[in-house]
Design an enzyme around this catalytic site. Structure first.
Site, PDB file in Angstrom:
ATOM      1  N   ASP A 135      20.678   8.974   1.525  1.00 38.94           N
ATOM      2  CA  ASP A 135      19.756   9.866   2.228  1.00 38.94           C
ATOM      3  C   ASP A 135      20.534  10.950   2.971  1.00 38.94           C
ATOM      4  O   ASP A 135      21.673  10.734   3.401  1.00 38.94           O
ATOM      5  CB  ASP A 135      18.919   9.081   3.239  1.00 38.94           C
ATOM      6  N   ARG A 185      17.247  13.972  -4.987  1.00 30.53           N
ATOM      7  CA  ARG A 185      15.923  14.005  -4.367  1.00 30.53           C
ATOM      8  C   ARG A 185      15.843  15.305  -3.565  1.00 30.53           C
ATOM      9  O   ARG A 185      16.652  15.546  -2.669  1.00 30.53           O
ATOM     10  CB  ARG A 185      15.724  12.809  -3.448  1.00 30.53           C
TER      11      ARG A 185
END
Length: 308
Positions: A135, A185
């Site tokens: 992330d 992402r």
């Protein structure tokens, strides 16, 4: 209305960094609606939710909540939790990836520590063929995160990361990452950032996200479009149609508990939809950032309070 939304966003982003409230939240538990968007305080609690989502045709990525670890011991505990999570994904045959934050694994302590923890996690993930996504956190850690991603990607192909469209640097980051055939992402971004590093206006953030989606897809890289925004989703649908991009090369990602009907609609249209399912005791910062993103999310909190 726009001014009120801006005030609301800044207020909840401020609360997300309040250490005192974070400690209180850990003792109090995931009330105030957090249980509507968090899968539980342990991975065992999240397993039935993942099984149900898989049964419905949705795939998942799980995230053990927690960041900004400042002790070596805690960082190793976090790595151990990721490894146990991978093992349980395999033993329960779950259709799930794992997302993690480098600050939970020692990024702010030392490069050697975070790399050691990541190597242990990735070796276990490789053994069970589980994809790991790093992330992205705030802009001050963006450069270090991407350098670690590139270093590890050479040996671990099942590794992805995140690029945030509100940062000015993101277009150049995509160019820099392209040689690594990245699994990315793409998101708008959820941290409070200075106008020196991030676009100050929503339209510019949205336009940049569209640009990044197009660029990464046309580069031939697998792309996860992480957005609840109808305009972004419609843009992606039109883009892949125009360029004959197969559905196997991208997916839509959404947060657990949000836009459930849209998730089902996309699934019925034949798209891959992945649900981001966080779990853990450190739910407070995540929850506050979700409230900051959309004023409508506050309704989840109020409903949670009065339904207890």
């Amino acid at each position: 209305m726009v001014i009120l939304e801006a005030i609301s966003k800044n207020f909840f982003l401020y609360l997300s960094n309040n250490k005192l409230l974070d400690r209180f939240a850990k003792r109090f538990g995931s009330n105030f609606g957090a249980d509507k968007i968090v899968g539980g305080e342990t991975f065992s609690q999240a397993i039935p939710l993942i099984q149900q989502l898989n049964y419905e045709g949705l795939v998942v990525t799980v995230d053990h909540l927690g960041e900004f670890v400042d002790s070596e011991e805690e960082s190793r505990d976090r790595a151990g939790e990721c490894i146990r999570c991978i093992q349980q994904i395999a033993s329960n045959q779950l259709q799930s990836e794992v997302s993690l934050k480098l600050t939970s694994l020692g990024l702010d302590i030392s490069h050697e520590l975070v790399m050691e923890n990541m190597e242990l996690i990735l070796k276990e993930a490789q053994k069970y063929n589980v994809t790991i996504t790093i992330d992205m956190e705030d802009s001050s850690r963006c450069g270090a995160t991407l350098e670690i991603y590139k270093e590890l990607k050479k040996d671990y192909p099942n590794l992805g990361t995140v690029v945030q469209s509100y940062l000015y640097r993101s277009n150049e980051d995509l160019d820099d990452l392209n040689d690594y055939q990245p699994y990315l992402r793409l998101v708008k971004g959820a941290y409070k950032e200075s106008g020196k590093v991030a676009f100050p206006e929503k339209k510019l953030v949205d336009d940049n996200l569209k640009h990044l989606i197009k660029k990464n897809l046309l580069n031939g890289n697998y792309t996860a479009i992480a957005s609840h925004d109808d305009a972004i989703i419609d843009y992606t649908k039109q883009l892949v149609k125009e360029h004959n991009i197969p559905k196997e090369r991208f997916e839509f990602q959404m947060l657990y508990g949000m836009r459930n009907q849209l998730q089902k609609d996309l699934l019925q249209e034949g798209y891959t939809v992945r649900v981001y399912l966080p779990y853990g005791e450190d739910w407070y910062g995540y929850f506050m950032r979700r409230l900051a993103e959309r004023p409508a999310n506050i309704a989840f909190a109020l409903k949670g309070v009065f339904s207890k």
